[in-house]
Write a protein that holds these residues in place. Structure first.
Motif, short mmCIF file in Angstrom:
data_model
loop_
_atom_site.label_atom_id
_atom_site.label_comp_id
_atom_site.label_asym_id
_atom_site.label_seq_id
_atom_site.Cartn_x
_atom_site.Cartn_y
_atom_site.Cartn_z
N ASN A 1 31.21 -14.92 -18.25
CA ASN A 1 31.78 -14.70 -19.58
C ASN A 1 31.13 -13.52 -20.30
O ASN A 1 31.61 -13.12 -21.36
CB ASN A 1 31.60 -15.96 -20.44
N TRP B 1 34.93 -6.65 -18.18
CA TRP B 1 34.96 -6.95 -16.74
C TRP B 1 33.68 -6.45 -16.11
O TRP B 1 33.08 -5.47 -16.56
CB TRP B 1 36.18 -6.31 -16.08
N ALA C 1 37.13 -19.52 -17.96
CA ALA C 1 36.59 -20.16 -16.76
C ALA C 1 37.15 -21.56 -16.57
O ALA C 1 37.30 -22.03 -15.43
CB ALA C 1 35.06 -20.21 -16.84
N HIS D 1 35.89 -12.48 -7.64
CA HIS D 1 35.08 -12.27 -8.82
C HIS D 1 33.67 -12.73 -8.54
O HIS D 1 33.45 -13.86 -8.12
CB HIS D 1 35.67 -13.04 -10.01
N ALA E 1 42.82 -16.93 -10.48
CA ALA E 1 42.57 -16.11 -11.66
C ALA E 1 42.46 -16.97 -12.92
O ALA E 1 43.47 -17.52 -13.39
CB ALA E 1 43.69 -15.09 -11.81
N CYS F 1 36.22 -10.84 -22.67
CA CYS F 1 37.30 -10.36 -23.52
C CYS F 1 37.28 -11.03 -24.89
O CYS F 1 36.81 -12.16 -25.04
CB CYS F 1 38.68 -10.53 -22.91
N ASN G 1 36.43 -16.52 -24.99
CA ASN G 1 36.46 -17.19 -23.69
C ASN G 1 35.92 -18.61 -23.83
O ASN G 1 36.30 -19.31 -24.76
CB ASN G 1 35.66 -16.37 -22.68
N LEU H 1 42.51 -17.58 -16.52
CA LEU H 1 42.97 -16.81 -17.67
C LEU H 1 43.63 -17.70 -18.72
O LEU H 1 44.12 -18.78 -18.42
CB LEU H 1 43.99 -15.75 -17.21
N TYR I 1 40.01 -13.93 -20.16
CA TYR I 1 39.34 -14.78 -19.17
C TYR I 1 39.03 -16.15 -19.76
O TYR I 1 38.57 -16.28 -20.90
CB TYR I 1 38.05 -14.09 -18.74
#
Length: 338
Positions: free
Chosen positions: A255, A22, A86, A135, A142, A2, A178, A144, A84
């Motif tokens: 990513n 995604w 990580a 994922h 999640a 994203c 990200n 985020l 997103y």
């Protein structure tokens, strides 16, 4: 995955563009547009000390997996976008703080805040608790982070690291992608030509390259575009430049994933644009034309089921059952409709 940019120039609307990337681009995350009216009582969906509130502002939102708000704009001109990260680390639950499932994090701000400054203060007074999603074959909390924008041009980036919100607040924070964490992204940015360094602007799909490319091309937009349409198109030209094409997902690098949909929030004029990347048509709604007052029902528009829709789709929203948000610490079990 994203990317998000914010652009505003004197006398121009505040425009926020974002890409949603995604790995499973075929199902498009079950993405739909919804209206969320004012006057709705909600709670944070955690086991202990859930945050409770009543929505003060109506909003139009983009939902994913039929259980979470990923993006949206409220009638005060506040925009919020989930991306997103990580490195997100939610830490242990502190039940002395009101808790909110990350499925409702965006919605909480859209429901209760008119400005970025209000949202920043609200973020300090609660604890975000993740839901779980599968994922790349693994069950994870999640991961985020969040960006916020308002009609004044203010901006904020909120990352949950070591269980606490790390906040960058100010109109200068115009770009978000990200990994790595935001502090490190700002340092990396300074090495590129036009942004403090001498290296040429990079062109790969990596998050740090998308960050640099977006920041650089934002500086190339005209301060006084010829028309409103040109202003919106300019922001689209920059955020599309940060997109990852179909087939670009890298299983070894979460990513890097295909861009599946995109939004533009006009915080000034309260207009919300949306497009699926597998379709050439852009749709939009003006919040003044939606049913957002207290007592109204939630309404739904599914562009994936109306492939011919284009332009203003305010009249295409239909009454819908209230969205059931994902409770914290539970796994998302959504599957695409047959």
């Amino acid at each position: 995955m994203c990317s998000r940019i914010q652009w505003n120039s004197k006398g121009q609307p505040v425009l926020v563009g974002r890409n949603m990337d995604w790995t499973d681009w075929q199902t498009k995350m079950g993405t739909k547009l919804r209206t969320m009216p004012a006057g709705v009582e909600r709670e944070g969906l955690v086991d202990e000390n859930p945050l409770k509130w009543t929505s003060k502002y109506g909003s139009v939102i983009t939902t994913v997996w039929d259980c979470a708000t990923a993006d949206g704009l409220n009638e005060a001109g506040l925009a919020a976008n989930l991306l997103y990260l990580a490195e997100a680390n939610y830490g242990e639950r502190d039940s002395s703080l009101p808790g909110v499932s990350i499925a409702l994090w965006v919605q909480y701000f859209l429901d209760t805040c008119a400005t970025v400054a209000e949202a920043v203060e609200a973020a300090k007074a609660c604890q975000v608790v993740p839901f779980q999603l599968v994922h790349m074959g693994e069950n994870v909390n999640a991961p985020l982070h969040l960006s916020l924008s308002d009609a004044s041009g203010d901006s904020a980036i909120i990352e949950i690291l070591d269980g606490k919100p790390h906040i960058h607040h100010g109109p200068e924070f115009t770009v978000l992608t990200n990994s790595p964490v935001y502090d490190e992204q700002l340092v990396l940015l300074k090495q590129y030509d036009g942004l403090g360094g001498t290296k040429p602007i990079p062109g790969t799909m990596s998050a740090e390259d998308r960050f640099a490319r977006s920041a650089y091309y934002l500086t190339r937009l005209p301060e006084q575009p010829a028309s409103y349409q040109v202003a919106v198109a300019g922001v689209l030209s920059v955020i599309r430049n940060a997109a990852t094409p179909f087939g670009g997902s890298d299983p070894a690098q979460p990513n890097n994933a295909t861009t599946i949909w995109r939004t533009i929030c006009d915080c000034t004029n309260k207009r919300y644009y949306f497009e699926f990347c597998h379709m050439p048509n852009v749709v939009w709604v003006d919040l003044d034309d939606l049913k957002l007052s207290a007592g109204a029902s939630e309404q739904l528009f599914d562009l994936d089921a109306d492939n011919d829709a284009a332009g203003d789709v305010s009249g295409k929203f239909k009454p819908a059952e209230p969205l059931v948000f994902q409770k914290a610490n539970t796994p998302v079990t959504w599957t695409p409709a047959a």
